[in-house]
Design an enzyme around this catalytic site. Sequence first.
Site, PDB file in Angstrom:
ATOM      1  N   HIS A 183       0.835  -1.212   0.000  1.00  0.00           N
ATOM      2  CA  HIS A 183       0.000   0.000   0.000  1.00  0.00           C
ATOM      3  C   HIS A 183       0.862   1.251   0.000  1.00  0.00           C
ATOM      4  O   HIS A 183       0.436   2.311  -0.431  1.00  0.00           O
ATOM      5  CB  HIS A 183      -0.987   0.004   1.180  1.00  0.00           C
ATOM      6  CG  HIS A 183      -0.377   0.412   2.487  1.00  0.00           C
ATOM      7  ND1 HIS A 183       0.475  -0.407   3.197  1.00  0.00           N
ATOM      8  CD2 HIS A 183      -0.475   1.548   3.207  1.00  0.00           C
ATOM      9  CE1 HIS A 183       0.863   0.232   4.298  1.00  0.00           C
ATOM     10  NE2 HIS A 183       0.299   1.414   4.324  1.00  0.00           N
TER      11      HIS A 183
ATOM     12  N   LYS B  11       9.797  -8.398   5.389  1.00  0.00           N
ATOM     13  CA  LYS B  11      10.710  -9.067   6.320  1.00  0.00           C
ATOM     14  C   LYS B  11      11.472 -10.137   5.576  1.00  0.00           C
ATOM     15  O   LYS B  11      10.958 -10.716   4.610  1.00  0.00           O
ATOM     16  CB  LYS B  11       9.929  -9.715   7.469  1.00  0.00           C
ATOM     17  CG  LYS B  11      10.772  -9.997   8.690  1.00  0.00           C
ATOM     18  CD  LYS B  11      10.932  -8.753   9.532  1.00  0.00           C
ATOM     19  CE  LYS B  11      11.826  -8.945  10.723  1.00  0.00           C
ATOM     20  NZ  LYS B  11      11.791  -7.756  11.598  1.00  0.00           N
TER      21      LYS B  11
HETATM   22  P1  NAD Z   1      20.283  -9.732  18.559  1.00  0.00           P
HETATM   23  O1  NAD Z   1      20.656 -10.900  17.767  1.00  0.00           O
HETATM   24  O2  NAD Z   1      21.174  -8.538  18.565  1.00  0.00           O
HETATM   25  O3  NAD Z   1      20.080 -10.132  20.110  1.00  0.00           O
HETATM   26  C1  NAD Z   1      19.230 -11.128  20.594  1.00  0.00           C
HETATM   27  C2  NAD Z   1      19.799 -11.630  21.911  1.00  0.00           C
HETATM   28  O4  NAD Z   1      18.864 -12.513  22.531  1.00  0.00           O
HETATM   29  C3  NAD Z   1      21.102 -12.418  21.725  1.00  0.00           C
HETATM   30  O5  NAD Z   1      22.090 -11.885  22.587  1.00  0.00           O
HETATM   31  C4  NAD Z   1      20.703 -13.850  22.102  1.00  0.00           C
HETATM   32  O6  NAD Z   1      21.765 -14.585  22.660  1.00  0.00           O
HETATM   33  C5  NAD Z   1      19.586 -13.596  23.111  1.00  0.00           C
HETATM   34  N1  NAD Z   1      18.711 -14.751  23.320  1.00  0.00           N
HETATM   35  C6  NAD Z   1      18.340 -15.701  22.442  1.00  0.00           C
HETATM   36  N2  NAD Z   1      17.517 -16.606  23.015  1.00  0.00           N
HETATM   37  C7  NAD Z   1      17.381 -16.221  24.300  1.00  0.00           C
HETATM   38  C8  NAD Z   1      16.668 -16.740  25.416  1.00  0.00           C
HETATM   39  N3  NAD Z   1      15.932 -17.845  25.314  1.00  0.00           N
HETATM   40  N4  NAD Z   1      16.757 -16.091  26.608  1.00  0.00           N
HETATM   41  C9  NAD Z   1      17.503 -14.971  26.723  1.00  0.00           C
HETATM   42  N5  NAD Z   1      18.199 -14.426  25.702  1.00  0.00           N
HETATM   43  C10 NAD Z   1      18.141 -15.037  24.507  1.00  0.00           C
HETATM   44  O7  NAD Z   1      18.792  -9.355  18.098  1.00  0.00           O
HETATM   45  P2  NAD Z   1      18.054  -7.964  18.225  1.00  0.00           P
HETATM   46  O8  NAD Z   1      18.290  -7.186  16.982  1.00  0.00           O
HETATM   47  O9  NAD Z   1      18.361  -7.372  19.555  1.00  0.00           O
HETATM   48  O10 NAD Z   1      16.526  -8.442  18.156  1.00  0.00           O
HETATM   49  C11 NAD Z   1      15.847  -8.944  19.309  1.00  0.00           C
HETATM   50  C12 NAD Z   1      14.353  -8.889  19.056  1.00  0.00           C
HETATM   51  O11 NAD Z   1      13.966  -7.548  18.755  1.00  0.00           O
HETATM   52  C13 NAD Z   1      13.848  -9.731  17.874  1.00  0.00           C
HETATM   53  O12 NAD Z   1      12.554 -10.200  18.183  1.00  0.00           O
HETATM   54  C14 NAD Z   1      13.757  -8.720  16.750  1.00  0.00           C
HETATM   55  O13 NAD Z   1      12.823  -9.114  15.761  1.00  0.00           O
HETATM   56  C15 NAD Z   1      13.277  -7.512  17.520  1.00  0.00           C
HETATM   57  N6  NAD Z   1      13.545  -6.232  16.862  1.00  0.00           N
HETATM   58  C16 NAD Z   1      14.798  -5.856  16.505  1.00  0.00           C
HETATM   59  C17 NAD Z   1      14.997  -4.610  15.913  1.00  0.00           C
HETATM   60  C18 NAD Z   1      16.385  -4.092  15.592  1.00  0.00           C
HETATM   61  O14 NAD Z   1      16.491  -2.914  15.217  1.00  0.00           O
HETATM   62  N7  NAD Z   1      17.434  -4.870  15.746  1.00  0.00           N
HETATM   63  C19 NAD Z   1      13.911  -3.780  15.633  1.00  0.00           C
HETATM   64  C20 NAD Z   1      12.634  -4.186  16.003  1.00  0.00           C
HETATM   65  C21 NAD Z   1      12.459  -5.421  16.624  1.00  0.00           C
END
Ligand code: NAD
Length: 471
Positions: A65, A106
Amino acid sequence: MDQNYSFYGSVKKSFEKAAAFTKFDKGILEQIIVCNSVFSMKFPIRRDNGDIEVIEAYRVQHSHHKEPCKGGIRFSENVNQDEVMALAALMTFKCAIVNVPFGGGKGGIKVNPRDYSAYELEKITRRYTSELVKKNFIGPGIDVPAPDYGSGEREMGWIVDTYQSLKPGEVDNAGCVTGKPLSLGGVRGRKEATGLGVFYGIREVCKNKHLMDKLGLSLGVEGKTVIVQGMGNVGYHSAKYFRENGAIIVALAEFEGAIYNPKGLNEEEVFQFRKKTGSILNFPGATNIENSSLALELPCDILIPAALENVINAHNAHNIKASIIGEAANGPLTPEADEILLKKGKLVVPDMYLNAGGVTVSYFEWVKNLSHVRHGRLEKKFTENINNTIIAEFEKISGKPLGEKERRIISKGPDEIDLVHSGLEETMITATHEILDIWLKNPEIPDMRTASFISAINKVATMYGELGIFP
Ligand code: NAD
């Protein structure tokens, strides 16, 4: 986790719950929730040991959109089509909520980055990018990826480099991906954007007297106890801004375990400790929690799941003691958990609004790439000159010279980082008020997630209606 669980199904369920409060045509609502294009691919790479491995990957464009589509690329062994579709749909709603003019998209690559060398990951990322180029699934006006779980600046650098080599002379080609390193056209403030946005969003919610009274909490973030799950990009920066603004981080959880200290933890010290020892456990002064997910159940005011989806579900939602659950990760609560927490009187601040800081600053990066000029470059000196003139006039009239510190603060023109942070702050404040306006004025709307969906549906459906988009 239930084998039949569908993340996309759960997003659809929340969408339908909200759609029931709107008056839009059934067909328009269906068009808004379906995924417009799904690209599923398989390609081979040669591993360092000489083996050939076939990689499974996806790019989903949920909504056209508005174009380009926008959304991160996840590197995880759990990636599947259902998950990428759900995350792409959340991106559409997220962009609408924070008034960022993109459709949702995504990507996902089904690998655990820890199992691959940097060289192998580079080959995977570059090949993935060329597959996207081949099918016209990437480009500054088509679809613009960004970092997500398991990916960061390094991967975005490989993507822009591959794209530019395949599209030489395309003047806006740096805008094909965001979250890039600065030297390759990135913007200052992108790295911390999602965590900072989480903080701004929760801070705004904590300023609402009606909500805080209902939860039995005092106004403001200062002094509140916080637990963060995930010490990656989003979790680390969320913890940092909460701590710097007076909250107490009582527990931090990673996949190998969690640590607890009621006196407060410093995320940077914990990060350095983990880097040195390979584990968050045994951090000096803290108590170990071997089963990491139990950290979610400890008492605190604000719980920030910032790792992955489904971590709070029908099995553990009853045990959650936090008053506010801020969904920094995408989809950390299942719909069952949502219902349980609602009954327990908890406030769930939903993902597609709360973690929109990343896409907001990605938008600022994309604008920078298309305008080919650093934010602040044109106005910084101009603003400083005006401010200095005002200061001189003020000193003349008052007969009192300003102190050095005040002079520096008042005369300063904006740098890129100042503009990005203030643009993000303004975006999160506006979005919070738009959602709270919908929610708190309509007592039949049960929760903030439904209100956020309604805010998004109103914007997307109105656009479809005004465009008369259907042939
Ligand atoms: P990342 O890879 O930098 O960090 C994720 C962390 O979570 C890692 O350190 C990992 O070891 C840890 N982890 C994994 N399983 C775990 C568990 N069971 N218990 C505790 N810790 C655990 O990822 P990110 O970019 O920080 O993304 C994290 C979440 O945020 C995801 O759902 C992603 O979709 C969402 N998100 C990220 C962004 C962004 O800008 N990076 C934006 C919006 C949403």
